[in-house]
Design a protein around this motif. Structure first.
Motif: not given
Ligand code: ZN
Length: 260
Positions: A219-221, A192-197, A213-215
């Protein structure tokens, strides 16, 4: 003609990659092939040394990636057979002319002689086919005695141009699919994304650098820009940082993440 030439060049450029893939266990989604090379940059000299011997003349006691080997052999067969077809139709070059495509000769002594021009490998075959598609060496040539001799090759008729395009595009497509370099978007499992899971997705396309890309949306930081769909996107220049963040996360947790 342009599409055929592009496909033949892609095959040549990616051939070393395929030879490496045969000797490597099938790759996971992450890291993408291009990034894996950057991460082990020291070992990359081997990429420059593409062994020219064709796969059909080599032994493969234990390929680690059977799918890659199957693709390699299929691509070779297709391009070699195409060269045979074109040579049979338009080649007038004399024996001994290095531009001549030599057919297989099962009666010859030794595997290399019997292989004809196949012994020079796929790279040579691709360059040779490209020359025919581009109508190279189709003008009469001056002989040693000053007279004009027949051109080494006739121009390809339309149906053979079509055949060359079909074969080259087909071989290119299979090669890119096997290497995971065709156009596709693949969710990255267990990371998962290390910033927002959020869920990360790897995007690849021929001739383009991969991106992720992150889902998690805005909100993802993550310290990377948003794409036109409002997703955080790691372009090529940011991917290495993401790769290290992901490998650190895996080490800290001691076990793969599960996407939230
Ligand atoms: Zn993210």
């Amino acid at each position: 003609m342009h599409e055929t030439v592009t496909a033949l060049r892609t095959i040549r450029e990616q051939w070393g990659e395929l030879l490496l893939a045969i000797e490597t266990p099938p790759a996971d989604v992450w890291p993408p092939r291009q990034l894996a090379h950057t991460m082990r940059a020291v070992g990359d000299e081997q990429l420059d040394v593409v062994d020219r011997a064709p796969l059909v003349l080599r032994e493969h006691p234990a390929p680690l990636n059977v799918d890659a080997l199957d693709t390699g052999i299929a691509v070779e067969r297709a391009v070699f057979a195409l060269a045979d077809t074109l040579a049979a139709a338009v080649q007038h070059a004399e024996h001994g002319d290095p531009r001549r495509w030599e057919f297989q000769n099962p009666g010859a002594t030794g595997a290399r002689s019997a292989a004809g021009s196949r012994a020079h490998g796929l790279h040579f075959a691709c360059v040779w086919v490209e020359g025919r598609v581009r109508d190279e060496d189709t003008e009469p040539e001056q002989q040693l005695d000053g007279t004009l001799g027949a051109p080494p090759f006739a121009p390809l008729p339309p149906h053979l141009l079509h055949e060359a395009r079909r074969t080259a595009r087909g071989a290119e497509g299979r090669l890119l699919r096997t290497l995971g370099l065709d156009r596709r978007s693949t969710p990255i499992p267990d990371r998962p994304c290390p910033h927002c899971d959020g869920e990360l997705t790897l995007h690849t396309a021929p001739g383009e650098s991969p991106r992720v890309t992150c889902s998690g949306g805005e909100e993802c930081g993550a310290p990377v820009p948003l794409d036109e769909q409002g997703r955080r996107v790691w372009q090529w220049a940011d991917l290495l940082v993401l790769a290290f963040a992901l490998s650190n996360a895996a080490t800290v947790e001691g076990a793969p993440h599960t996407a939230a």
